[in-house]
Design an enzyme around this catalytic site. Structure first.
Site, PDB file in Angstrom:
ATOM      1  N   GLU A   1      10.227 -15.607 -18.291  1.00  0.00           N
ATOM      2  CA  GLU A   1       9.637 -14.146 -18.414  1.00  0.00           C
ATOM      3  C   GLU A   1       8.526 -13.215 -19.518  1.00  0.00           C
ATOM      4  O   GLU A   1       7.655 -12.562 -18.618  1.00  0.00           O
ATOM      5  CB  GLU A   1      11.214 -13.369 -18.490  1.00  0.00           C
TER       6      GLU A   1
ATOM      7  N   ARG B   1       1.374   1.260  -5.786  1.00  0.00           N
ATOM      8  CA  ARG B   1       1.836   0.477  -4.714  1.00  0.00           C
ATOM      9  C   ARG B   1       0.263  -0.248  -4.647  1.00  0.00           C
ATOM     10  O   ARG B   1       0.496  -1.461  -3.269  1.00  0.00           O
ATOM     11  CB  ARG B   1       2.226   1.173  -3.779  1.00  0.00           C
TER      12      ARG B   1
ATOM     13  N   HIS C   1       6.193 -33.330 -24.261  1.00  0.00           N
ATOM     14  CA  HIS C   1       6.611 -34.707 -22.567  1.00  0.00           C
ATOM     15  C   HIS C   1       4.624 -33.661 -21.996  1.00  0.00           C
ATOM     16  O   HIS C   1       4.088 -34.076 -21.154  1.00  0.00           O
ATOM     17  CB  HIS C   1       7.896 -34.421 -21.861  1.00  0.00           C
TER      18      HIS C   1
ATOM     19  N   LYS D   1       2.894  -2.452  -7.247  1.00  0.00           N
ATOM     20  CA  LYS D   1       5.193  -2.876  -7.358  1.00  0.00           C
ATOM     21  C   LYS D   1       5.657  -3.592  -6.278  1.00  0.00           C
ATOM     22  O   LYS D   1       6.484  -4.242  -6.952  1.00  0.00           O
ATOM     23  CB  LYS D   1       5.258  -1.586  -7.515  1.00  0.00           C
TER      24      LYS D   1
ATOM     25  N   ASN E   1       0.534  -0.119   6.578  1.00  0.00           N
ATOM     26  CA  ASN E   1       1.236  -0.757   5.356  1.00  0.00           C
ATOM     27  C   ASN E   1       1.594  -2.317   6.030  1.00  0.00           C
ATOM     28  O   ASN E   1       2.719  -2.386   6.867  1.00  0.00           O
ATOM     29  CB  ASN E   1       1.439  -0.212   4.280  1.00  0.00           C
ATOM     30  N   GLY E   2       1.117  -3.497   5.504  1.00  0.00           N
ATOM     31  CA  GLY E   2       1.461  -4.535   6.221  1.00  0.00           C
ATOM     32  C   GLY E   2       0.355  -5.631   6.330  1.00  0.00           C
ATOM     33  O   GLY E   2      -0.606  -5.352   6.707  1.00  0.00           O
TER      34      GLY E   2
ATOM     35  N   CYS F   1       0.597  -0.988  -0.188  1.00  0.00           N
ATOM     36  CA  CYS F   1      -0.132   0.236   0.150  1.00  0.00           C
ATOM     37  C   CYS F   1       1.053   1.314  -0.180  1.00  0.00           C
ATOM     38  O   CYS F   1       1.714   0.863   0.074  1.00  0.00           O
ATOM     39  CB  CYS F   1      -0.827   0.130   1.346  1.00  0.00           C
TER      40      CYS F   1
ATOM     41  N   TRP G   1      -3.989  -1.793  -0.881  1.00  0.00           N
ATOM     42  CA  TRP G   1      -3.582  -2.995  -2.610  1.00  0.00           C
ATOM     43  C   TRP G   1      -4.130  -3.812  -0.933  1.00  0.00           C
ATOM     44  O   TRP G   1      -3.550  -4.515  -0.212  1.00  0.00           O
ATOM     45  CB  TRP G   1      -2.660  -3.264  -2.530  1.00  0.00           C
TER      46      TRP G   1
ATOM     47  N   GLU H   1       0.317 -11.273 -16.726  1.00  0.00           N
ATOM     48  CA  GLU H   1       0.451  -9.867 -15.703  1.00  0.00           C
ATOM     49  C   GLU H   1      -0.590  -8.380 -16.127  1.00  0.00           C
ATOM     50  O   GLU H   1      -0.872  -8.188 -14.995  1.00  0.00           O
ATOM     51  CB  GLU H   1       1.141  -9.668 -14.741  1.00  0.00           C
TER      52      GLU H   1
ATOM     53  N   LYS I   1       5.007 -11.573 -18.916  1.00  0.00           N
ATOM     54  CA  LYS I   1       4.635 -10.256 -18.832  1.00  0.00           C
ATOM     55  C   LYS I   1       3.294  -9.973 -19.207  1.00  0.00           C
ATOM     56  O   LYS I   1       2.108  -9.455 -19.324  1.00  0.00           O
ATOM     57  CB  LYS I   1       6.091  -9.709 -19.657  1.00  0.00           C
TER      58      LYS I   1
END
Length: 622
Positions: free
Chosen positions: A495, A27, A518, A617, A100-101, A2, A74, A502, A499
């Site tokens: 990667e 954030r 396989h 982020k 935040n936490g 946050c 968030w 997300e 990308k």
């Protein structure tokens, strides 16, 4: 995760708070709110959704107060509603808190408070802290024998008592009607920065909200608290032991966190990579003497070079960088290397032998899972080396030595320039070790020369933007993709898939190309785009065999190949070329088309590229 902003000074607080929230929206953006002290009265406005919704709610706000706190959320505990938005106000409507936490024992504390007839209005763990502070503040049985105590002293003590009771992580900012000229902040596991301006203080969980006002800042350490008034500030430990906090210079400018003509920060950061990679290499890559200088590890270089084993711990995109670096360290340094998800490291029983060096990767330097992995390995005797982007961050402070990326602030939630910065830094570290262990000088020279060309080569790839954009438009409605590569290109496939997932919300998988047959080959249809990473390296012929298998089953093929390749064009629907370089460095180039592909696909699908749903982020909670 946050975003927190606080202001105390000579100007109106509200504009500073809203500006700060906008800079921190990456954030968290589920809900937001502000609390102001205006003429001694606490006023709180909150809204669900983006900060634009809060601005609408504030249109008729006439508060002229010069002290306030704000928050963009968030969601963890409780849905993203107005009731769960911060700031949280205590049951007596006199104390406001932003947090935040995560408070792990909030359920036990909440029941205890409810048994003392204290009501709750939200589902959050954070409201527990506001009400617990209020309980201690108003507990006359506690204060009865304390003599003459000011409201300021009482509030500070109530916060200290609360922080001793809670278990978990926090970055908090607290104000009260009863102490109208004071902000109190504290941290444990979640960043808190105090900007010191001209007659004003700007508090934040990220320096991005501060830099437009001042470049002078104090970064609180874990278990520290700061009491800030118009007359100054005092920092101490939670147990009230005084600490001498150092004022540091914020190392980036306001211009670096502006869009600079781009529609999105992600686009800006992709196109910045020639410059950010040059910055990452500058002063470290010495062409004249054909050497690498890494000042952050110079004092311990002998121990690092003599390492018997490397463990790399990271999350998300940084984990992909570590995975590619595993190939590089084992190839160039002949050094056994293991890559761990930081989020899993401390939940098993990792073996830490003598001579083990742990490399910690984090863009923000505050990733909680990665920090926990660092602390676990250090407690078992590992030497720790941090590779982070944010100067003054917790990981940068707690590792034994470290290397900064120097790629500038990264605002886009989906990491791009930090990823290539991590790869470049890890490659320099591998070369530094390899030369001192066994690498021949002529081979070392070849790598230095090739690495020096990378920024310019990335610039050449970015010229393919329109071509890549057209391919993204053609395939952006396809809901399932595969990304395939071998050797050094396998982590790049991972990667590329991440990308796309997300920011465009397309389901994508990254796999070693050989593993396709396989099982996953069963998914191939003419509706599935398959991205092949096929530079002309040692694995090229094997990858082309996999390309033929996909083509035979009707897959739509996008190839990323080395300039001059003519073979892929016989199979692929789209071909993107990258300049030739050494095999170990190819990932720095082949990832660029994948970043652009994901970016354009997300834009064509109408998504907010910089603020993808459910993501933030800096992950400072487990």
């Amino acid at each position: 995760m946050c975003g927190i902003v606080g202001y105390l000074g000579k100007n109106k607080a509200l504009p500073v708070l809203v500006e700060g929230l906008k800079r921190l929206e990456y954030r968290g953006y589920d809900s937001s709110g502000v609390s102001l002290l205006d003429n001694g009265a606490l006023q709180t406005v909150r809204a669900a959704g983006r900060i634009a919704a809060l601005e609408d709610a504030l249109k008729n706000q006439t508060a002229v107060g010069k002290l306030g706190i704000a928050h963009t959320r968030w969601a963890t505990h409780g849905k993203p509603t107005v009731e769960n938005a911060h700031p949280h106000v205590d049951y007596k409507n006199r104390i406001a808190l932003v947090h935040n936490g995560i408070i792990e024992n909030f359920s036990t504390l909440k029941k205890w408070l409810q048994n003392h007839d204290i009501p709750f209005r939200s589902e959050t763990d954070s409201e527990v802290m506001a009400n617990l502070i209020s309980y201690f503040y108003h507990d006359e049985s506690y204060w009865a024998n304390k003599g003459e105590v000011s409201n300021s002293e009482r509030l500070e003590k109530a916060i200290r008592l609360t922080l001793k009771k809670v278990e978990g992580t926090y970055g908090i900012c607290v104000i009260s009607e009863d102490v109208p000229d004071t902000i109190i902040i504290a941290r444990l596991g979640s960043p808190m920065v105090m900007g010191i301006g001209d007659g004003e203080y700007i508090i934040s969980s990220d320096a991005a909200a501060i830099v437009s006002h001042t470049t002078q800042a104090i970064y609180l350490k874990d278990h520290e608290i700061a009491v800030i008034t118009s007359d100054g500030y005092r920092t101490s430990k939670i147990d009230d032991t005084e600490v001498d906090s150092q004022i540091e210079e914020i190392e980036f400018s306001l211009e670096e966190i502006e869009l600079a003509g781009h529609t999105h920060f992600m686009s800006k950061e992709i196109f910045e990579q020639p410059a950010t990679l040059a910055s990452c290499l500058k002063g470290r890559l010495d062409l004249h003497s054909e050497s690498i200088h890494l000042g952050g590890i110079s004092n311990d270089s002998r121990d690092i070079v003599r390492s018997k084993r490397l463990i790399m711990s990271a999350c998300g995109t940084a984990w992909h960088a570590a995975l590619l670096a595993e190939y590089i360290f084992e190839e160039l340094c002949q050094l056994p290397t293991e890559v761990d998800y930081a989020s899993e490291f401390r939940y098993r029983n990792p073996i830490i032998e003598d001579g083990t060096t742990q490399i910690i990767l984090s863009q923000s330097g505050e990733t909680l899972d990665t920090l926990a992995a660092l602390r676990e390995a250090k407690s078992r005797g590992a030497y720790s080396l941090g590779i982070v982007n944010a100067v003054g961050s917790t990981i940068a402070r707690e590792t034994d030595s470290g290397i900064y990326l120097h790629v500038g602030p990264e605002i886009g939630v989906a990491s791009t320039k930090a990823f290539t910065g991590q790869l470049a830094t890890l490659t320099m570290l591998a070369l530094y070790i390899a030369r001192r262990r066994h690498m021949a000088p002529q081979v070392y020279s070849q790598y230095i020369e090739a690495l020096n060309k990378i920024p310019e080569q990335v610039g050449e790839i970015l010229k393919l933007n329109d071509q890549i954009k057209a391919a993204a438009q053609q395939y952006c409605d396809k809901e399932n993709w595969l990304f395939l590569g071998r050797g050094y290109q396998f982590p790049i496939a991972l990667e590329g898939a991440l990308k796309l997932k997300e920011i465009s919300y397309i389901h994508a998988e990254g796999l070693p190309a050989a593993e396709m047959k396989h099982g996953p080959i069963a998914l191939i249809t003419d509706e599935m785009p398959v991205v092949f990473l096929a530079p002309q390296d040692a694995q090229y012929d094997k990858v082309m065999g996999n390309v033929e298998e996909v083509k035979a089953r009707g897959g739509q093929i996008i190839g990323v190949v080395t300039e001059g390749d003519t073979r892929m064009a016989s199979y692929a629907d789209h071909v993107f070329t990258v300049p030739k370089t050494l095999d170990a460095l190819q990932g720095l180039l082949t990832v660029i088309p994948l970043q652009l592909l994901a970016y354009h696909a997300a834009v064509f699908r109408g998504h907010d590229v910089d603020k993808p749903r459910n993501l933030a982020k800096s992950v400072t909670v487990e």
